[in-house]
Design a protein around this motif. Structure first.
Motif, PDB file in Angstrom:
ATOM      1  N   GLN A  52      10.702  29.674   5.607  1.00  0.00           N
ATOM      2  CA  GLN A  52      12.002  29.886   5.059  1.00  0.00           C
ATOM      3  C   GLN A  52      12.419  28.631   4.236  1.00  0.00           C
ATOM      4  OE1 GLN A  52      14.681  31.500   8.147  1.00  0.00           O
ATOM      5  NE2 GLN A  52      16.294  30.138   7.559  1.00  0.00           N
ATOM      6  N   VAL A  53      13.224  28.762   3.168  1.00  0.00           N
ATOM      7  CA  VAL A  53      13.584  27.727   2.246  1.00  0.00           C
ATOM      8  C   VAL A  53      14.801  26.910   2.585  1.00  0.00           C
ATOM      9  CG1 VAL A  53      11.931  28.400   0.410  1.00  0.00           C
ATOM     10  CG2 VAL A  53      14.053  29.393   0.371  1.00  0.00           C
ATOM     11  N   ALA A  54      15.762  27.712   3.070  1.00  0.00           N
ATOM     12  CA  ALA A  54      16.907  27.473   3.452  1.00  0.00           C
ATOM     13  C   ALA A  54      17.463  28.210   4.476  1.00  0.00           C
ATOM     14  CB  ALA A  54      17.851  27.354   2.204  1.00  0.00           C
ATOM     15  N   ASP A  55      18.819  27.686   5.190  1.00  0.00           N
ATOM     16  CA  ASP A  55      19.317  28.394   6.056  1.00  0.00           C
ATOM     17  C   ASP A  55      20.215  29.436   5.635  1.00  0.00           C
ATOM     18  OD1 ASP A  55      18.037  26.839   8.090  1.00  0.00           O
ATOM     19  OD2 ASP A  55      19.670  25.447   8.354  1.00  0.00           O
ATOM     20  N   GLY A  56      20.543  30.554   6.285  1.00  0.00           N
ATOM     21  CA  GLY A  56      21.763  31.479   6.255  1.00  0.00           C
ATOM     22  C   GLY A  56      21.042  32.689   5.685  1.00  0.00           C
ATOM     23  N   THR A  57      21.905  33.815   6.184  1.00  0.00           N
ATOM     24  CA  THR A  57      21.477  35.158   5.983  1.00  0.00           C
ATOM     25  C   THR A  57      22.553  35.899   5.184  1.00  0.00           C
ATOM     26  OG1 THR A  57      21.903  35.998   8.054  1.00  0.00           O
ATOM     27  CG2 THR A  57      19.739  35.527   7.770  1.00  0.00           C
ATOM     28  N   ASP A  58      23.597  35.236   4.761  1.00  0.00           N
ATOM     29  CA  ASP A  58      24.535  35.875   4.124  1.00  0.00           C
ATOM     30  C   ASP A  58      24.088  35.895   2.485  1.00  0.00           C
ATOM     31  OD1 ASP A  58      24.698  33.216   3.119  1.00  0.00           O
ATOM     32  OD2 ASP A  58      27.065  32.994   3.806  1.00  0.00           O
ATOM     33  N   ALA A  59      24.961  36.838   1.857  1.00  0.00           N
ATOM     34  CA  ALA A  59      24.697  37.081   0.445  1.00  0.00           C
ATOM     35  C   ALA A  59      24.512  35.761  -0.184  1.00  0.00           C
ATOM     36  CB  ALA A  59      25.773  38.114  -0.220  1.00  0.00           C
ATOM     37  N   PRO A  60      25.376  34.824  -0.400  1.00  0.00           N
ATOM     38  CA  PRO A  60      25.292  33.730  -0.940  1.00  0.00           C
ATOM     39  C   PRO A  60      23.907  32.891  -0.703  1.00  0.00           C
ATOM     40  CG  PRO A  60      27.411  33.852  -0.331  1.00  0.00           C
ATOM     41  CD  PRO A  60      26.607  34.907   0.139  1.00  0.00           C
ATOM     42  N   ALA A  61      23.429  32.719   0.456  1.00  0.00           N
ATOM     43  CA  ALA A  61      22.335  32.300   0.796  1.00  0.00           C
ATOM     44  C   ALA A  61      21.105  33.195   0.473  1.00  0.00           C
ATOM     45  CB  ALA A  61      22.385  31.984   2.401  1.00  0.00           C
ATOM     46  N   MET A  62      21.204  34.338   0.217  1.00  0.00           N
ATOM     47  CA  MET A  62      20.133  35.117  -0.078  1.00  0.00           C
ATOM     48  C   MET A  62      19.898  35.225  -1.660  1.00  0.00           C
ATOM     49  SD  MET A  62      18.663  35.825   2.484  1.00  0.00           S
ATOM     50  CE  MET A  62      17.195  36.626   1.678  1.00  0.00           C
ATOM     51  N   ASP A  63      21.059  35.266  -2.393  1.00  0.00           N
ATOM     52  CA  ASP A  63      21.058  34.869  -3.730  1.00  0.00           C
ATOM     53  C   ASP A  63      20.085  33.446  -4.121  1.00  0.00           C
ATOM     54  OD1 ASP A  63      22.416  35.782  -6.569  1.00  0.00           O
ATOM     55  OD2 ASP A  63      22.576  33.352  -6.260  1.00  0.00           O
ATOM     56  N   GLN A  64      20.614  32.416  -3.460  1.00  0.00           N
ATOM     57  CA  GLN A  64      20.047  31.268  -3.755  1.00  0.00           C
ATOM     58  C   GLN A  64      18.362  31.587  -3.370  1.00  0.00           C
ATOM     59  OE1 GLN A  64      21.234  28.176  -0.946  1.00  0.00           O
ATOM     60  NE2 GLN A  64      20.020  26.510  -2.233  1.00  0.00           N
ATOM     61  N   ALA A  65      18.100  32.090  -2.028  1.00  0.00           N
ATOM     62  CA  ALA A  65      16.534  32.355  -1.790  1.00  0.00           C
ATOM     63  C   ALA A  65      15.723  33.167  -2.710  1.00  0.00           C
ATOM     64  CB  ALA A  65      16.493  33.007  -0.407  1.00  0.00           C
ATOM     65  N   ARG A 131      14.491  37.615   4.897  1.00  0.00           N
ATOM     66  CA  ARG A 131      14.655  36.343   5.708  1.00  0.00           C
ATOM     67  C   ARG A 131      14.506  36.474   6.893  1.00  0.00           C
ATOM     68  NH1 ARG A 131      17.810  31.858   3.464  1.00  0.00           N
ATOM     69  NH2 ARG A 131      15.917  31.480   2.435  1.00  0.00           N
ATOM     70  N   LEU A 132      13.471  36.063   7.697  1.00  0.00           N
ATOM     71  CA  LEU A 132      13.388  36.265   9.219  1.00  0.00           C
ATOM     72  C   LEU A 132      13.598  35.082   9.847  1.00  0.00           C
ATOM     73  CD1 LEU A 132       9.842  38.348   8.519  1.00  0.00           C
ATOM     74  CD2 LEU A 132      12.149  39.234   8.752  1.00  0.00           C
ATOM     75  N   PRO A 133      14.916  34.609  10.031  1.00  0.00           N
ATOM     76  CA  PRO A 133      15.354  33.258  10.506  1.00  0.00           C
ATOM     77  C   PRO A 133      14.666  33.018  11.937  1.00  0.00           C
ATOM     78  CG  PRO A 133      17.430  34.791  10.529  1.00  0.00           C
ATOM     79  CD  PRO A 133      16.212  35.493   9.850  1.00  0.00           C
TER      80      PRO A 133
END
Length: 174
Positions: A52-65, A131-133
């Motif tokens: 996983q490259v960063a934290d978060g599963t909300d839309a902005p975090a997933m856009d970044q991912a 993302r599978l946190p």
């Protein structure tokens, strides 16, 4: 008609239209990847289990991912130019044991393909990220097509493929 492919020893399933074959039948593929190649086109499908490259599963975090993984592919491809055409960032959360919704991206990269010295090809690349946190994993699916003719149809096919992915055995990520 779509054919279901069992990946990572059956831990993940994915339905694909076309004549895709497992690249590991004739070349070495890293353990964290599954590579499927079309027998009649230059299309390739790659599924990777990545940290996983960063934290978060909300839309902005997933856009970044999804953007990060597209950029990473550009780096790995030695792309001289890249462009993102669209991103569909989805909140990547699901009930325990359910496959979350992926975030999707389409873009192009200019890369030297097939041993060419000077001429670059524009390759259309679709990326999906789950993302599978709880497992500290980004599951990344990419479709590479150097000769995409009907982008709307290709994008819809990728959305259908990404929507078909199912995690069957979560112990893959242990």
């Amino acid at each position: 008609m779509a054919r279901e492919h069992s990946l990572f020893g059956g831990a993940i399933t994915l339905a694909l239209e076309g004549d895709f074959m497992d690249a590991s039948d004739f070349r070495q593929v890293p353990d964290n990847q599954e590579v499927l190649l079309s027998g009649s086109t230059n299309v390739s499908i790659i599924l990777e289990v990545l940290q996983q490259v960063a934290d978060g599963t909300d839309a902005p975090a997933m856009d970044q991912a999804v953007r990060f993984h597209f950029d990473s592919l550009a780096h790995d491809n030695d792309a001289t130019d890249m462009q993102i055409d669209w991103v569909d960032a989805a909140t990547s959360s699901a009930a325990d044991g359910a496959t979350p919704r992926p975030s999707l991206l389409h873009g192009t990269q200019k890369v030297k393909k097939f041993g060419k010295i000077t001429e670059e090809d524009t390759v259309h690349i679709w990326v999906a990220v789950w993302r599978l946190p709880s497992k500290n994993v980004d599951l990344v699916l990419s479709r590479n097509n150097p000769s995409a003719a009907d982008l709307d149809a290709e994008s819809q096919a990728f959305r259908t493929t990404a929507g078909s992915l199912r995690i069957v055995d979560w112990s893959l990520f242990a």
